[in-house]
Design a protein around this motif. Structure first.
Motif, mmCIF file in Angstrom:
data_model
loop_
_atom_site.group_PDB
_atom_site.id
_atom_site.type_symbol
_atom_site.label_atom_id
_atom_site.label_comp_id
_atom_site.label_asym_id
_atom_site.label_seq_id
_atom_site.Cartn_x
_atom_site.Cartn_y
_atom_site.Cartn_z
ATOM 1 N N THR A 37 0.832 -1.196 0.000
ATOM 2 C CA THR A 37 0.000 0.000 0.000
ATOM 3 C C THR A 37 0.874 1.257 0.000
ATOM 4 O OG1 THR A 37 -1.791 -1.142 1.134
ATOM 5 C CG2 THR A 37 -1.776 1.266 1.297
ATOM 6 N N LYS A 38 1.952 1.225 0.773
ATOM 7 C CA LYS A 38 2.884 2.354 0.805
ATOM 8 C C LYS A 38 3.544 2.540 -0.562
ATOM 9 C CE LYS A 38 5.560 5.570 2.458
ATOM 10 N NZ LYS A 38 5.066 6.925 2.507
ATOM 11 N N LEU A 39 3.932 1.452 -1.213
ATOM 12 C CA LEU A 39 4.526 1.535 -2.541
ATOM 13 C C LEU A 39 3.545 2.170 -3.527
ATOM 14 C CD1 LEU A 39 6.688 0.827 -4.712
ATOM 15 C CD2 LEU A 39 5.530 -1.376 -4.934
ATOM 16 N N GLU A 40 2.295 1.735 -3.509
ATOM 17 C CA GLU A 40 1.299 2.286 -4.422
ATOM 18 C C GLU A 40 1.070 3.770 -4.151
ATOM 19 O OE1 GLU A 40 -2.038 -0.348 -3.916
ATOM 20 O OE2 GLU A 40 -1.397 -1.568 -5.630
ATOM 21 N N SER A 41 1.050 4.149 -2.897
ATOM 22 C CA SER A 41 0.879 5.550 -2.548
ATOM 23 C C SER A 41 2.061 6.380 -3.038
ATOM 24 C CB SER A 41 0.729 5.685 -1.036
ATOM 25 O OG SER A 41 0.577 7.029 -0.681
ATOM 26 N N THR A 42 3.265 5.852 -2.883
ATOM 27 C CA THR A 42 4.462 6.556 -3.340
ATOM 28 C C THR A 42 4.444 6.724 -4.857
ATOM 29 O OG1 THR A 42 5.727 5.718 -1.465
ATOM 30 C CG2 THR A 42 6.993 6.499 -3.364
ATOM 31 N N LEU A 43 4.037 5.682 -5.583
ATOM 32 C CA LEU A 43 3.932 5.800 -7.042
ATOM 33 C C LEU A 43 2.904 6.865 -7.428
ATOM 34 C CD1 LEU A 43 4.072 2.027 -8.077
ATOM 35 C CD2 LEU A 43 5.838 3.761 -8.462
ATOM 36 N N PHE A 59 -3.447 12.605 -8.255
ATOM 37 C CA PHE A 59 -3.190 11.559 -7.262
ATOM 38 C C PHE A 59 -4.349 10.572 -7.218
ATOM 39 C CE2 PHE A 59 -3.548 9.750 -3.021
ATOM 40 C CZ PHE A 59 -2.262 9.294 -2.786
ATOM 41 N N ARG A 60 -5.555 11.100 -7.106
ATOM 42 C CA ARG A 60 -6.742 10.244 -7.031
ATOM 43 C C ARG A 60 -6.910 9.435 -8.318
ATOM 44 N NH1 ARG A 60 -9.961 13.905 -5.645
ATOM 45 N NH2 ARG A 60 -10.879 14.372 -7.645
ATOM 46 N N PHE A 61 -6.722 10.065 -9.477
ATOM 47 C CA PHE A 61 -6.851 9.369 -10.759
ATOM 48 C C PHE A 61 -5.869 8.211 -10.862
ATOM 49 C CE2 PHE A 61 -4.848 8.944 -14.955
ATOM 50 C CZ PHE A 61 -5.911 8.391 -15.661
ATOM 51 N N TYR A 62 -4.613 8.481 -10.585
ATOM 52 C CA TYR A 62 -3.580 7.444 -10.704
ATOM 53 C C TYR A 62 -3.835 6.312 -9.720
ATOM 54 C CZ TYR A 62 1.010 5.256 -10.856
ATOM 55 O OH TYR A 62 2.032 4.351 -10.983
ATOM 56 N N HIS A 63 -4.200 6.679 -8.486
ATOM 57 C CA HIS A 63 -4.407 5.670 -7.444
ATOM 58 C C HIS A 63 -5.621 4.784 -7.751
ATOM 59 C CE1 HIS A 63 -3.102 4.177 -3.588
ATOM 60 N NE2 HIS A 63 -4.347 4.129 -3.180
ATOM 61 N N GLU A 64 -6.587 5.293 -8.485
ATOM 62 C CA GLU A 64 -7.771 4.510 -8.822
ATOM 63 C C GLU A 64 -7.543 3.575 -9.998
ATOM 64 O OE1 GLU A 64 -11.266 6.925 -9.069
ATOM 65 O OE2 GLU A 64 -11.078 7.566 -6.994
ATOM 66 N N LEU A 65 -6.477 3.775 -10.741
ATOM 67 C CA LEU A 65 -6.159 2.829 -11.810
ATOM 68 C C LEU A 65 -5.771 1.507 -11.158
ATOM 69 C CD1 LEU A 65 -3.994 5.046 -14.196
ATOM 70 C CD2 LEU A 65 -6.330 4.261 -14.594
ATOM 71 N N ILE A 66 -6.441 0.450 -11.518
ATOM 72 C CA ILE A 66 -6.191 -0.843 -10.882
ATOM 73 C C ILE A 66 -5.036 -1.567 -11.551
ATOM 74 C CG2 ILE A 66 -7.185 -3.114 -10.443
ATOM 75 C CD1 ILE A 66 -9.876 -1.683 -10.084
ATOM 76 N N ASP A 67 -4.999 -1.551 -12.843
ATOM 77 C CA ASP A 67 -4.000 -2.310 -13.586
ATOM 78 C C ASP A 67 -2.648 -1.596 -13.578
ATOM 79 O OD1 ASP A 67 -3.442 -4.548 -15.570
ATOM 80 O OD2 ASP A 67 -2.919 -2.772 -16.761
ATOM 81 N N ALA A 102 4.778 -7.869 -8.020
ATOM 82 C CA ALA A 102 3.323 -7.916 -7.853
ATOM 83 C C ALA A 102 2.803 -9.345 -7.951
ATOM 84 C CB ALA A 102 2.643 -7.028 -8.899
ATOM 85 N N THR A 103 3.403 -10.147 -8.799
ATOM 86 C CA THR A 103 2.975 -11.533 -8.941
ATOM 87 C C THR A 103 3.174 -12.290 -7.631
ATOM 88 O OG1 THR A 103 3.534 -11.478 -11.290
ATOM 89 C CG2 THR A 103 3.307 -13.642 -10.284
ATOM 90 N N ALA A 104 4.334 -12.119 -7.022
ATOM 91 C CA ALA A 104 4.608 -12.785 -5.745
ATOM 92 C C ALA A 104 3.715 -12.218 -4.640
ATOM 93 C CB ALA A 104 6.075 -12.625 -5.373
ATOM 94 N N ARG A 105 3.524 -10.924 -4.619
ATOM 95 C CA ARG A 105 2.676 -10.282 -3.621
ATOM 96 C C ARG A 105 1.243 -10.783 -3.742
ATOM 97 N NH1 ARG A 105 -2.095 -7.408 -4.279
ATOM 98 N NH2 ARG A 105 -2.421 -6.012 -2.582
ATOM 99 N N ASN A 106 0.734 -10.885 -4.967
ATOM 100 C CA ASN A 106 -0.642 -11.344 -5.166
ATOM 101 C C ASN A 106 -0.850 -12.758 -4.637
ATOM 102 O OD1 ASN A 106 -1.357 -8.927 -6.328
ATOM 103 N ND2 ASN A 106 -1.117 -9.654 -8.419
ATOM 104 N N ALA A 107 0.142 -13.616 -4.824
ATOM 105 C CA ALA A 107 0.031 -14.991 -4.325
ATOM 106 C C ALA A 107 -0.122 -15.002 -2.814
ATOM 107 C CB ALA A 107 1.250 -15.812 -4.745
ATOM 108 N N VAL A 108 0.598 -14.126 -2.128
ATOM 109 C CA VAL A 108 0.539 -14.076 -0.667
ATOM 110 C C VAL A 108 -0.754 -13.408 -0.197
ATOM 111 C CG1 VAL A 108 1.605 -13.062 1.394
ATOM 112 C CG2 VAL A 108 3.032 -14.119 -0.363
ATOM 113 N N ILE A 109 -1.052 -12.244 -0.710
ATOM 114 C CA ILE A 109 -2.196 -11.465 -0.234
ATOM 115 C C ILE A 109 -3.521 -12.126 -0.587
ATOM 116 C CG2 ILE A 109 -3.389 -9.231 -0.399
ATOM 117 C CD1 ILE A 109 -0.701 -9.264 1.165
#
Length: 130
Positions: A37-43, A59-67, A102-109
């Protein structure tokens, strides 16, 4: 390093609640989620700064992009006219690394977790088809 689990007639219990039963291990899953979440916020902040604050909703536009691919395209679109080529290349490599992680993170989360009573210090990440 994760290893395959050989069942050998042991009862495996899969449930969302097993991470609570092994809270000392489950906390690591929460830690991964929190860092991501911190990484996504920083991006998102990087994208907002890239536009020099010209767009109030950036900020809101970029953060709402899912892909992640769309996020990269949005960032690189803004970077083309605002950043030196060397920095754009570094950002491109960075996004590639984020995608790999992200692939490894998705497997865990998004994982299906299980426990076996005979292994009290283990959480087992199961294949979803199991």
């Amino acid at each position: 390093m994760p290893q395959p689990f050989k069942r050998k007639n042991r009862k495996v219990r899969m449930s969302p609640a097993v991470v609570v039963e092994r809270a000392n291990l489950g906390i690591s899953i929460a830690n991964i989620a929190s860092h991501w979440t911190k990484l996504e916020s920083t991006l998102s902040l990087m994208y907002t700064y890239l536009l020099f604050g010209q767009e109030e909703s950036a900020f809101r536009f970029y953060h709402e992009l899912i892909d992640l691919s769309l996020r990269k395209k949005a960032f690189m679109s803004g970077a083309t006219d605002n950043l030196p080529k060397e920095l754009i290349e570094k950002v491109d490599k960075f996004y590639s690394e984020v995608r790999r992680l992200a692939t490894a993170r998705n497997a865990v989360i998004h994982g299906t977790w299980a426990i076996v009573e005979s292994k009290p210090n283990s959480l087992l990440l199961c294949d979803p088809k199991d």
